[in-house]
Scaffold this active site. Structure first.
Site, PDB file in Angstrom:
ATOM      1  CG  HIS A 257     -18.050  19.048  24.337  1.00 38.98           C
ATOM      2  ND1 HIS A 257     -19.122  19.524  24.696  1.00 38.98           N
ATOM      3  CD2 HIS A 257     -17.929  18.878  23.163  1.00 38.98           C
ATOM      4  CE1 HIS A 257     -18.625  20.820  23.321  1.00 38.98           C
ATOM      5  NE2 HIS A 257     -17.589  20.085  22.979  1.00 38.98           N
TER       6      HIS A 257
ATOM      7  CB  SER B 244     -11.105   4.644  52.029  1.00 40.85           C
ATOM      8  OG  SER B 244     -12.754   4.418  52.350  1.00 40.85           O
TER       9      SER B 244
END
Length: 440
Positions: A141, A262
């Site tokens: 999880h 970026s």
């Protein structure tokens, strides 16, 4: 097909020139089969096999009139021949040529896919062996579970990829099938022996039965197998993306000199290749629905499958091939940070050892329910410390210290017995046996 996501060898199989070259290969095999059956003289067979040729521009020109690319092809080829042209495309229908040619193209393409899968498996195996004993925290999880090794993670991926090799071997049997059975599949105008001989010349098996076409469950199986393969590749890519998150930073895609992450943020180093693979997998899976819907053709055949396959088959093969080579490169060049893995293991404050403590208490006579309650109560106290952000790496023994100070535990476990539960080797003792199962 986008050039950006295509490898040259696979791309070369899926263009108009190769398509018509493969049609010609099938047609020549049929001529040779008729010759062997005594229906075409040696001289005519030799002339057709030597002289038959086509021109793409001429085919396009003829197709403007015929509105049928196979007829445009046969007409164009006939123009390159003399009187012997009367035996070109003799006794067969368009789909005999098209589907048998498609079997050849799919067989060649699937061999490239199998090669890519084998390469990926070997890379995963090598990296798994390299990191067989590299400790890290296992997560369920997305939350810390228990200690594992990065080698186990990679071995799991390798084993899954190996299963795809077995599945693709079976799929190869289904798609490597030709059919020269005539307009309705009843061999009215050509004997079964013609099909058997032509397919033998081409290195294909014959379909047990066909109508006007080879049945599309074969193609659908291929599409589903490639979709499953893509899902397994996406699974690997997604895990790499998670492990490269800044707050995790246990692995990282290779970042080359001069590479930019970026246009606005110069510091960025992003898992762009794994993200790209994730997107490609979505594209591959998108073809399963139309390919499955192609199975249900009307009666002996309709045309609804054709437009789907003109899109789906080239893109399925080309994209799958590119995905495999890109993922193989990512795994091969993946940068692994064992120190960060150990640091993250310590971040649990020792909670990763909770089950070990839980299992020791029933051995001393305490019920499992009461054992669970005591261990969980101590664990929740540590969670509160973690939630407050007051934890430091030097506090990795928080859980151990809490247990050592619990008077209830002292009745059942000695200090040494509690400390013995906090041993990473306990969790890795079977790694060698697991690797033997997977790789031997």
């Amino acid at each position: 097909m986008l050039e950006r996501y295509a490898n040259e060898e696979m791309k070369a199989l899926w263009n108009e020139q190769t398509k018509f070259e493969t049609y010609l290969e099938v047609e020549k095999a049929v001529v040779r089969a008729w010759n062997k059956l005594g229906q075409i003289q040696d001289s005519d067979c030799e002339k057709i096999c030597a002289k038959a040729a086509f021109n793409l521009e001429r085919i396009k020109e003829i197709e403007k009139t015929t509105k049928h690319d196979l007829i445009a092809f046969t007409t164009c080829v006939a123009e390159s021949l003399g009187e012997e042209s009367r035996f070109f495309h003799y006794g067969i229908t368009s789909s005999d040529c098209i589907d048998t040619a498609m079997a050849l193209l799919m067989t060649k393409s699937l061999k490239l896919i199998q090669k890519g899968v084998k390469n990926l498996y070997e890379t995963l195996k090598n990296r798994a062996l390299e990191h067989k004993d590299t400790l890290m925290v296992g997560r369920s999880h997305g939350v810390f579970g228990e200690p594992i090794t990065f080698g186990l993670v990679l071995a799991l991926f390798a084993d899954e990829i190996k299963r795809h090799l077995k599945a693709l071997d079976l799929t190869m049997e289904f798609i490597s099938v030709g059919a020269i059975s005539g307009a309705m599949g009843n061999f009215a105008h050509a004997p079964l022996e013609l099909e058997e001989l032509a397919c033998e010349f081409l290195g294909l098996k014959t379909a047990n039965i066909s109508n006007q076409v080879i049945q599309r469950d074969r193609y659908a199986r291929l599409a589903c197998d490639l979709a499953l393969l893509a899902s397994s590749c996406e699974k690997i890519a997604v895990n790499i993306r998670h492990l490269q998150r800044s707050e995790v930073y246990e692995v990282e895609e290779a970042f080359s000199t001069g590479q930019k992450g970026s246009s606005a943020m110069p510091h960025k180093r992003n898992p762009i290749l794994s993200e790209n693979i994730t997107g490609l997998c979505r594209v591959i899976r998108s073809f399963t629905t139309p390919m499955l819907e192609n199975v249900a053709l009307w009666h002996e055949r309709d045309m609804s499958h054709s437009s789907v396959e003109r899109f789906a088959l080239p893109d399925l093969f080309i994209t799958s091939d590119f995905m495999l080579s890109r993922l193989n490169s990512v795994i091969k060049n993946l940068v692994v940070y064992p120190k960060n893995m150990l640091k993250n293991l310590a971040l649990s404050g020792g909670l990763v050892f909770s089950q070990r403590v839980l299992l020791e208490l029933p051995k001393k006579g305490l019920s499992r329910e009461e054992s669970y309650s005591i261990v969980q109560e101590n664990a929740m106290k540590i969670w509160e410390v973690l939630q407050q952000g007051a934890f430091k790496n030097t506090d990795e023994n928080l859980f151990l210290n809490a247990l050592l100070n619990d008077e209830r535990l002292k009745k059942y476990l000695s200090e040494d017995e509690i400390k013995a539960c906090f041993d990473y080797n306990y969790y890795t003792k079977n790694v060698g046996a697991i690797f033997k199962r997977v790789f031997e």
